[in-house]
Design a protein around this motif. Structure first.
Motif, PDB file in Angstrom:
ATOM      1  N   UNK A  98       0.802  -1.297   0.090  1.00 16.57           N
ATOM      2  CA  UNK A  98      -0.081  -0.072   0.123  1.00 16.57           C
ATOM      3  C   UNK A  98       0.808   1.191  -0.006  1.00 16.57           C
ATOM      4  N   UNK A  99       2.009   1.195   0.817  1.00 19.26           N
ATOM      5  CA  UNK A  99       3.002   2.404   1.116  1.00 19.26           C
ATOM      6  C   UNK A  99       3.677   2.625  -0.399  1.00 19.26           C
ATOM      7  N   UNK A 108      12.314   5.053  -0.607  1.00 19.46           N
ATOM      8  CA  UNK A 108      13.545   4.496   0.084  1.00 19.46           C
ATOM      9  C   UNK A 108      12.983   3.841   1.437  1.00 19.46           C
ATOM     10  N   UNK A 109      14.006   2.980   1.947  1.00 23.47           N
ATOM     11  CA  UNK A 109      13.504   2.187   3.237  1.00 23.47           C
ATOM     12  C   UNK A 109      13.338   3.078   4.306  1.00 23.47           C
ATOM     13  N   UNK A 110      13.794   4.050   4.422  1.00 23.79           N
ATOM     14  CA  UNK A 110      13.476   5.047   5.878  1.00 23.79           C
ATOM     15  C   UNK A 110      12.040   5.446   5.741  1.00 23.79           C
ATOM     16  N   UNK A 113       9.587   2.879   6.500  1.00 26.70           N
ATOM     17  CA  UNK A 113       9.665   2.563   7.964  1.00 26.70           C
ATOM     18  C   UNK A 113       8.596   3.457   8.655  1.00 26.70           C
ATOM     19  N   UNK A 114       8.577   4.791   8.294  1.00 32.17           N
ATOM     20  CA  UNK A 114       7.932   5.821   8.624  1.00 32.17           C
ATOM     21  C   UNK A 114       6.442   5.665   8.175  1.00 32.17           C
ATOM     22  N   UNK A 120      12.694  -1.183  11.334  1.00 32.67           N
ATOM     23  CA  UNK A 120      13.414  -1.424  10.020  1.00 32.67           C
ATOM     24  C   UNK A 120      13.997  -2.755   9.831  1.00 32.67           C
ATOM     25  N   UNK A 121      14.299  -3.548  10.715  1.00 28.89           N
ATOM     26  CA  UNK A 121      14.433  -4.980  10.433  1.00 28.89           C
ATOM     27  C   UNK A 121      13.271  -5.687   9.891  1.00 28.89           C
TER      28      UNK A 121
END
Length: 167
Positions: A98-99, A108-110, A113-114, A120-121
């Protein structure tokens, strides 16, 4: 059902029997071929209908072994065994897809996460799984690394959540 298969069963026969059984068919979406083979290998044999020896072996294998000083013996050299970890986020695939669908340029990964509220893992583990299944594509490397959803991933998202807005 698997217990009834002959000991000379081939991989193709195993997969076909699993597909035909309505209760076991969903297993093929989650098990790897190696896990299916291991399941068949550890099933009770016809000479041991109750699986007594297999159960005893499994119990002995699950109990920790200790050396003379009382320290647990660890099998550090697992050989070619693959260590699989779970993200422990049952809806993690859905959250990440969805994101990703909301942003055409990838994320990007960060940012993921947000946007998802996962650790993050957890995001890394779920991304690895989604990439293996072909649902996402990763472009670039390092800080410029971006994750994008694929057509296959968008189809999977539609199947999981028909209300998802996919551009």
């Amino acid at each position: 059902m698997i217990k009834q298969l002959p000991s000379s069963v081939t991989l193709g026969e195993l997969v076909e029997v699993t597909r035909q059984n309505q209760a076991l068919a969903p297993v093929l979406d989650h098990f790897t071929v190696q896990e299916l083979i291991d399941l068949v290998k550890t099933r009770p044999r016809s000479g041991d209908p109750l699986g007594v020896t297999a159960a005893a072996a499994a119990k002995a294998a699950s109990e920790p072994q200790y050396d003379e000083d009382g320290n647990p013996l660890l099998d550090i050299d697992a050989g070619t065994a693959v260590i699989r970890r779970r993200a422990d986020a049952p809806d993690g695939d859905l959250r990440l897809l969805r994101a990703l669908v909301r942003q055409k340029t990838g994320r990007r990964e960060p940012e993921l996460v947000q946007a998802t509220g996962l650790a993050s893992d957890q995001v890394r583990l779920i991304l690895r799984n989604l990439r293996t299944r072909g649902y996402i594509h990763i472009e670039g490397s390092g800080v410029k690394r971006r994750v994008k959803i694929t057509r296959h991933g968008a189809g999977y998202l539609r199947k999981l959540d028909p209300t998802a807005v996919i551009a």
